[in-house]
Write an enzyme that holds these catalytic residues in place. Structure first.
Site, short mmCIF file in Angstrom:
data_model
loop_
_atom_site.label_atom_id
_atom_site.label_comp_id
_atom_site.label_asym_id
_atom_site.label_seq_id
_atom_site.Cartn_x
_atom_site.Cartn_y
_atom_site.Cartn_z
CB SER A 13 3.29 -3.89 -1.37
OG SER A 13 4.21 -2.86 -1.07
CE1 TYR A 44 0.73 -5.98 -3.45
CE2 TYR A 44 -0.50 -4.53 -2.00
CZ TYR A 44 -0.11 -5.80 -2.37
OH TYR A 44 -0.58 -6.88 -1.66
N GLY A 45 2.94 -0.47 -6.64
CA GLY A 45 2.78 0.79 -7.35
C GLY A 45 2.67 0.65 -8.86
CB CYS A 75 0.34 -0.46 1.46
SG CYS A 75 0.73 -0.45 -0.31
CB THR A 77 -0.06 1.52 -3.85
OG1 THR A 77 1.03 2.43 -4.05
CG2 THR A 77 -0.58 1.08 -5.21
CB CYS A 186 5.82 5.05 -0.60
SG CYS A 186 6.21 3.28 -0.62
CG HIS A 188 8.68 0.32 1.05
ND1 HIS A 188 7.37 0.01 0.79
CD2 HIS A 188 9.36 -0.87 1.03
CE1 HIS A 188 7.26 -1.31 0.62
NE2 HIS A 188 8.45 -1.86 0.77
#
Length: 265
Positions: A13, A44-45, A75, A77, A186, A188
């Protein structure tokens, strides 16, 4: 170009998937990589599964047009929302997705309490519930949605006091309940490891799945005789946001690159 030398497509994302890209490059240095950051639609979450499926079909089609021999959904999600859909659409195309590291965390915990930092979309998914039922029935799992973290990382903020305060607000309640194993759910969040290391006791395990995804990709390519024998070409990047923004953040999370292009919306 033969199939072995074809590139691998990686998407997220935003910039979080760069943590997975690094693991893939470390394990498979001969592979040429393509990266799509859908930063114009991040996070996206908070998006609906239908919206995410629409985005992923578009991105997958683009990567196939670029000749990608495989695709990594870097990702969590996106994986829970779309991996089954994409596998049905492209049954012969190697696809690797992400999932929170529930199994290794449940095996690692000593206190019997595991904390999960993730997006709302991941935590509310049926796929995540199935992981808990399958691998974590004997431990207590405390989930913590983390709004705001992705946006900070996308903005290149990895060190600010405001980010530290936000992260502490998510982590400290887990520690207070006896959590000794923390899942980064996640892609990130691995970029926050240095800050997390200052925030949690040394005996708290911090687990993510980037390296495991790279190994799964290696296995799938090996089974199909698709592993490259090198040398890799320079990684190319696309973003659905401003390319200059990605160019600025890449040196913080990856390395300097001028091969950043606009992703066709």
């Amino acid at each position: 170009m033969n199939e072995r030398s074809a590139p691998i497509g990686v998407m997220d994302s935003g910039v979080g998937g760069l943590s997975v890209l690094a693991e893939i490059q470390r394990l498979l240095p001969n592979e040429t990589l393509l990266y799509v950051a859908d930063s114009g639609h991040v996070p996206y979450g908070e998006k609906s599964p239908d919206y995410i499926r629409q985005r992923l079909r578009h991105i997958a089609g683009f990567l196939r047009e670029q000749g990608a021999k495989a695709m990594v959904l870097a990702c969590n999600t996106a994986t829970v929302a779309t991996v089954a859909d994409l596998r049905a659409l492209y049954p012969d195309w190697p696809l690797v997705g992400m999932e929170p590291a529930v199994k290794p965390a449940a095996a690692a915990t000593r206190s019997g309490v595991v904390g999960v930092l993730a997006t709302t979309g991941t935590l509310q998914s049926a796929k995540f519930a199935a992981l808990l039922d399958r691998f974590a029935s004997d431990v207590r799992v405390i989930t913590q949605p983390c709004p705001g973290l992705v946006e900070c990382i996308e903005a290149g903020d990895l060190t600010s006091p405001a980010l530290r305060q936000l992260l502490a607000g998510y982590v400290q309640p887990l520690l207070a309940q006896g959590c000794d194993t923390l899942i980064l759910g996640c892609t990130h969040y691995p970029f926050l490891r240095p800050m997390l290391a200052d925030m949690v006791p040394a005996d708290v395990a911090i687990i993510d799945t980037g390296a495991a995804v790279a190994r799964q990709l290696q296995r799938l390519l090996g089974e199909r005789d698709l592993l490259a024998d090198g040398p890799a070409r320079e990684t190319a990047f696309w973003t659905s946001a401003d390319p200059d923004s990605l160019k600025k953040i890449l040196p913080m999370l990856w390395m300097q690159s001028d091969r950043v292009q606009s992703f066709p919306l």
